[in-house]
Design an enzyme around this catalytic site. Structure first.
Site, PDB file in Angstrom:
ATOM      1  N   ASN A   7      21.030 -25.003  21.569  1.00  0.00           N
ATOM      2  CA  ASN A   7      21.944 -25.976  20.971  1.00  0.00           C
ATOM      3  C   ASN A   7      21.546 -27.333  21.541  1.00  0.00           C
ATOM      4  OD1 ASN A   7      24.032 -27.514  20.074  1.00  0.00           O
ATOM      5  ND2 ASN A   7      25.665 -26.262  20.957  1.00  0.00           N
ATOM      6  N   LYS A  14      21.338 -27.086  25.525  1.00  0.00           N
ATOM      7  CA  LYS A  14      22.077 -25.916  26.029  1.00  0.00           C
ATOM      8  C   LYS A  14      21.348 -24.683  25.527  1.00  0.00           C
ATOM      9  CE  LYS A  14      26.805 -27.559  25.847  1.00  0.00           C
ATOM     10  NZ  LYS A  14      27.902 -27.614  24.906  1.00  0.00           N
ATOM     11  N   ARG A  90      21.195 -23.759  16.768  1.00  0.00           N
ATOM     12  CA  ARG A  90      22.475 -24.133  16.184  1.00  0.00           C
ATOM     13  C   ARG A  90      22.307 -25.486  15.499  1.00  0.00           C
ATOM     14  NH1 ARG A  90      28.454 -23.954  18.791  1.00  0.00           N
ATOM     15  NH2 ARG A  90      29.482 -24.456  16.842  1.00  0.00           N
ATOM     16  N   HIS A 179      32.447 -25.131  12.896  1.00  0.00           N
ATOM     17  CA  HIS A 179      32.752 -24.050  13.844  1.00  0.00           C
ATOM     18  C   HIS A 179      32.488 -22.685  13.225  1.00  0.00           C
ATOM     19  CE1 HIS A 179      35.809 -26.810  16.073  1.00  0.00           C
ATOM     20  NE2 HIS A 179      34.696 -26.731  16.775  1.00  0.00           N
ATOM     21  N   HIS A 207      40.243 -22.042  16.138  1.00  0.00           N
ATOM     22  CA  HIS A 207      39.333 -22.414  17.232  1.00  0.00           C
ATOM     23  C   HIS A 207      39.881 -23.699  17.841  1.00  0.00           C
ATOM     24  CE1 HIS A 207      35.430 -22.917  19.331  1.00  0.00           C
ATOM     25  NE2 HIS A 207      35.876 -24.161  19.362  1.00  0.00           N
ATOM     26  N   ARG A 240      39.272 -36.814  18.759  1.00  0.00           N
ATOM     27  CA  ARG A 240      39.235 -37.087  17.317  1.00  0.00           C
ATOM     28  C   ARG A 240      40.645 -37.083  16.739  1.00  0.00           C
ATOM     29  NH1 ARG A 240      34.917 -32.573  15.881  1.00  0.00           N
ATOM     30  NH2 ARG A 240      34.230 -32.603  18.034  1.00  0.00           N
ATOM     31  N   PHE A 282      42.838 -30.969  27.629  1.00  0.00           N
ATOM     32  CA  PHE A 282      44.183 -30.443  27.402  1.00  0.00           C
ATOM     33  C   PHE A 282      44.918 -30.148  28.705  1.00  0.00           C
ATOM     34  CE2 PHE A 282      47.345 -27.333  25.928  1.00  0.00           C
ATOM     35  CZ  PHE A 282      47.833 -27.979  24.801  1.00  0.00           C
ATOM     36  N   GLY A 329      38.583 -23.165  24.324  1.00  0.00           N
ATOM     37  CA  GLY A 329      39.119 -23.402  25.663  1.00  0.00           C
ATOM     38  C   GLY A 329      40.645 -23.417  25.689  1.00  0.00           C
ATOM     39  N   GLU A 332      42.213 -19.900  23.922  1.00  0.00           N
ATOM     40  CA  GLU A 332      41.997 -18.701  24.740  1.00  0.00           C
ATOM     41  C   GLU A 332      42.792 -18.771  26.041  1.00  0.00           C
ATOM     42  OE1 GLU A 332      37.833 -17.847  25.513  1.00  0.00           O
ATOM     43  OE2 GLU A 332      38.395 -16.685  27.274  1.00  0.00           O
ATOM     44  N   ASN A 333      42.914 -19.972  26.595  1.00  0.00           N
ATOM     45  CA  ASN A 333      43.458 -20.074  27.953  1.00  0.00           C
ATOM     46  C   ASN A 333      44.903 -20.530  28.064  1.00  0.00           C
ATOM     47  OD1 ASN A 333      41.011 -19.393  29.446  1.00  0.00           O
ATOM     48  ND2 ASN A 333      40.207 -21.273  28.539  1.00  0.00           N
ATOM     49  N   GLU A 388      29.942 -18.111  20.403  1.00  0.00           N
ATOM     50  CA  GLU A 388      29.218 -18.614  19.233  1.00  0.00           C
ATOM     51  C   GLU A 388      27.724 -18.327  19.355  1.00  0.00           C
ATOM     52  OE1 GLU A 388      31.545 -21.953  20.465  1.00  0.00           O
ATOM     53  OE2 GLU A 388      31.495 -22.676  18.405  1.00  0.00           O
TER      54      GLU A 388
HETATM   55  P1  ADP Z   1      34.334 -27.398  23.461  1.00  0.00           P
HETATM   56  O1  ADP Z   1      35.066 -27.334  22.155  1.00  0.00           O
HETATM   57  O2  ADP Z   1      34.014 -28.791  23.873  1.00  0.00           O
HETATM   58  O3  ADP Z   1      33.219 -26.417  23.591  1.00  0.00           O
HETATM   59  P2  ADP Z   1      36.072 -25.674  24.984  1.00  0.00           P
HETATM   60  O4  ADP Z   1      36.192 -24.658  23.910  1.00  0.00           O
HETATM   61  O5  ADP Z   1      35.516 -25.272  26.296  1.00  0.00           O
HETATM   62  O6  ADP Z   1      35.370 -27.010  24.538  1.00  0.00           O
HETATM   63  O7  ADP Z   1      37.549 -26.253  25.213  1.00  0.00           O
HETATM   64  C1  ADP Z   1      37.786 -27.316  26.063  1.00  0.00           C
HETATM   65  C2  ADP Z   1      39.291 -27.539  26.081  1.00  0.00           C
HETATM   66  O8  ADP Z   1      39.913 -26.354  26.568  1.00  0.00           O
HETATM   67  C3  ADP Z   1      39.673 -28.666  27.001  1.00  0.00           C
HETATM   68  O9  ADP Z   1      40.665 -29.461  26.366  1.00  0.00           O
HETATM   69  C4  ADP Z   1      40.284 -27.927  28.171  1.00  0.00           C
HETATM   70  O10 ADP Z   1      41.292 -28.681  28.771  1.00  0.00           O
HETATM   71  C5  ADP Z   1      40.887 -26.708  27.505  1.00  0.00           C
HETATM   72  N1  ADP Z   1      41.142 -25.650  28.483  1.00  0.00           N
HETATM   73  C6  ADP Z   1      40.250 -24.963  29.233  1.00  0.00           C
HETATM   74  N2  ADP Z   1      40.901 -24.120  30.077  1.00  0.00           N
HETATM   75  C7  ADP Z   1      42.219 -24.285  29.857  1.00  0.00           C
HETATM   76  C8  ADP Z   1      43.408 -23.718  30.391  1.00  0.00           C
HETATM   77  N3  ADP Z   1      43.364 -22.799  31.342  1.00  0.00           N
HETATM   78  N4  ADP Z   1      44.592 -24.125  29.905  1.00  0.00           N
HETATM   79  C9  ADP Z   1      44.648 -25.074  28.947  1.00  0.00           C
HETATM   80  N5  ADP Z   1      43.580 -25.645  28.395  1.00  0.00           N
HETATM   81  C10 ADP Z   1      42.369 -25.265  28.831  1.00  0.00           C
END
Ligand code: ADP
Length: 602
Positions: A7, A14, A90, A179, A207, A240, A282, A329, A332-333, A388
């Protein structure tokens, strides 16, 4: 088979290196600050700790050479560079032409360049990565996988903007969606987790990362997605704006901003960052909100509001969803984010299990998916650890060595499976009646047999008992109109369709067809297609069969099945492919990625 997935950004490369026989990640990393004296390679090889080292990378080529050299050192994950069998790239924008993963040729590169109109930063960087990797690894297959491709089948009602149609015709200005590998990965993961064929699933996939998009997926096809011509449309994102009134850009321009400044404002200074004034991340915004920062709280509220709004809109388009899938991010988290989004969605069957939601760690779950909904909730909520790059590597393998089913043990001669969804072949006269005199059908995507394609246009089938809307048409036109349905479709329509070979339409029932221009009732033509295998004379020679033979074909996997009564059709322009209908495919857990094995003549 080792596959390198690249990528390339304007100043970074990457990469992920996979052993695709097992899908194991051999190494993943990034070279940053490419083109400067301070280029840095950070990576992990297997389970070893992360390594960071300075590299000389004045350009992408040098960065890729440094990556390969590092992993080919004694004790590295590669024996030498010839160990890499294929490279997946990619590419953000494939436009209207590049709607499938493509082996990279000069024509493909020219199309990627053309699409830079819509992705002025990304596509040139992706192309630089391609040129560099081709120079570094000239003897292997290079395959481009496009972020837009998963959305290539969006219906016109979703992809057309409400602007003069000439803009679409002359410049391909339309919605594309992005995406793709992540939405595709979520769909594949959800189908596997729910043990349901994708063709039967209605999903809303979210996503939510630095960039964010929601997609409505019906039977594996993206039917709408929140990003548009560029990745700016839709949800609120890290930096954005997502959806704004298009007049905003005009207003700013009239106040003296240049196009570049408007671009920068909407793409880099807006979103969570612009609203909160705190950060694009976030986690930082959540923290600030919890400490009483009102703008941070507002940013999160806007973020949640948009995700919820798109989910509701897409549930309406899909007619309800079997599952909402979260990844990225944030998706999922952040259990809190999922809680806020799912609040109030009980009307569409969503009921979150708070304990499961708080505990969800899909990356540690073994299968990469966690169900966080209550046991009896009709609409599941799944959290997926997206990957991905793995999806891209799978597409590369599929492109280079042909369709494979990860879990299918293949013995003997193998035959790719094509699942034939209900469709129509039209005669000139019926096409005229349905779409208007002389109407030329337009291509949506090619099908496996050379020269044939699925049309953008669809028609409705009207039977005595029920109707089926938006049925695919396969071009070219034929002498007689033929409608191929599965038994389940025949029940829906209330028509007793006989099992027939294509073209043998005597004594078959008729039906009413409805198109945008008119309706026709045909006296005959509805059949259930007899399962068959297309093959070239060469392939027939290899299997030891001839046209008209009847063979047995075996498929393995979780619903191992032997199909008898499979008719062999040999023609010099045929590509090897076994055609089954959706009922047959579902009964044997088959998808278009499955393969079958020749099990002898009958
Ligand atoms: P990208 O789209 O740039 O590849 P990611 O999918 O890694 O990025 O997502 C990045 C976002 O996910 C950031 O806004 C980050 O704050 C958020 N994020 C990562 N871990 C957590 C978490 N544990 N709780 C809340 N937000 C998270």
């Amino acid at each position: 088979m080792k596959v390198l997935v690249i990528n390339a950004g304007s100043t970074s490369v990457k990469y992920n290196l996979y052993e695709m026989d097992t899908e194991a990640v051999l190494a993943r990393g990034v070279v940053e600050r490419v083109g400067t004296a301070g280029a840095l390679h950070s990576f992990r090889a297997g389970t070893a700790p992360k390594v960071e080292e300075a590299v000389v990378a004045p350009n992408h080529r040098a960065a890729i050479d440094a990556i390969i050299a590092r992993h080919s050192q004694a004790g590295g994950v590669l024996e030498n560079r010839a160990d890499i069998r294929a490279v997946g790239h990619r590419v953000v924008h494939g436009g209207e032409k590049l709607v499938r993963p493509a082996r990279i040729t000069d024509d493909v590169k020219a199309s990627i360049k053309e699409c830079a109109l819509f992705a002025p930063i990304h596509n040139p960087a992706n192309l630089a990565g391609i040129e560099a990797a081709q120079a570094a690894l000239p003897d292997v297959a290079h395959v481009a996988v496009f972020d837009t491709a998963f959305h290539a089948e969006l219906p016109p009602s979703s992809f057309v903007y409400g602007v003069p149609y000439e803009l679409y015709l002359s410049q391909s200005i339309r919605r594309y969606g992005f995406h793709g590998p992540s939405h595709h990965f979520m769909v594949a993961s959800a189908a596997e987790y729910l043990k349901t064929d994708v063709s039967r699933l209605k999903l809303v996939t979210c996503h939510l990362g630095g960039g964010a998009s929601v997609t409505a997926v019906d039977g594996g096809r993206s039917i709408d997605t929140s990003m548009g011509m560029t990745p700016l449309e839709g949800l609120l994102m890290g930096t954005r704006s997502g959806d704004v009134d298009p007049a905003l850009g005009l207003l700013l321009a009239r106040q003296g901003m240049s196009p570049e400044q408007v671009d920068e404002l909407l793409n880099k200074k807006s979103g969570l960052l612009g609203l909160s004034g705190v950060s694009a991340d976030f986690r930082d915004v959540e923290k600030a909100a919890s400490e009483g920062n009102d703008r941070a709280r507002l940013a999160i509220e806007v973020f949640v509001h948009r995700v919820k709004k798109y989910i509701g809109a897409y549930a309406a388009l899909l007619g309800g969803a079997d599952a909402i899938v979260f990844t990225g991010g944030i998706g999922e988290n952040s259990a809190r984010l999922r809680r806020m989004v799912c609040d109030g969605l009980v009307y569409m069957g969503v009921a979150l299990d708070d304990a499961k939601n708080e505990a969800a760690r899909p990356r540690d779950s073994g299968v990469g998916v966690v169900d966080v909904s209550q046991h009896r909730a009709p609409t599941k909520v799944l959290v997926v650890a997206t990957d991905e790059e793995r999806m891209i590597a799978r597409e590369v393998v599929r492109t280079v060595v042909g369709p494979t089913a990860a879990r299918t043990r293949v013995t003997g001669g193998t035959i790719p499976v094509g699942v034939s969804v209900r469709h129509v072949h039209l005669s000139r006269a019926d096409c005229d009646a349905l779409f208007g005199p002389g109407y030329e059908l337009t291509m949506k995507r090619p099908v496996s047999q050379p020269g044939q394609f699925v049309c953008r246009e669809t028609i409705d089938l009207v039977g005595p008992k029920g109707e089926i809307a938006r049925v695919a048409i396969i071009n070219p036109l034929r002498k007689e109109t033929q409608i191929e349905v599965a038994k389940t479709d025949a029940f829906t329509l209330g028509i007793n369709a006989p099992l027939r070979e294509s073209g043998k339409l005597d004594d078959t029932p008729g039906i009413t067809l409805r198109g945008p221009h008119g309706t026709v009732t045909i006296p005959k033509g509805v059949i259930m297609a007899h399962r068959h295998v297309h093959m070239s004379p060469d392939e027939a020679g290899q299997f030891g069969v001839k046209d008209g033979d009847v063979i047995r074909v075996r498929v393995e996997g979780d619903r191992e099945t032997t199909f008898g009564d499979v008719i062999v059709r040999v023609r010099s322009d045929f590509a090897l492919d076994m055609h089954v209908d959706t009922d047959e495919a579902n009964a044997a857990s088959l998808t278009n990625d499955s393969v079958a094995s020749f099990d002898g003549r009958q």
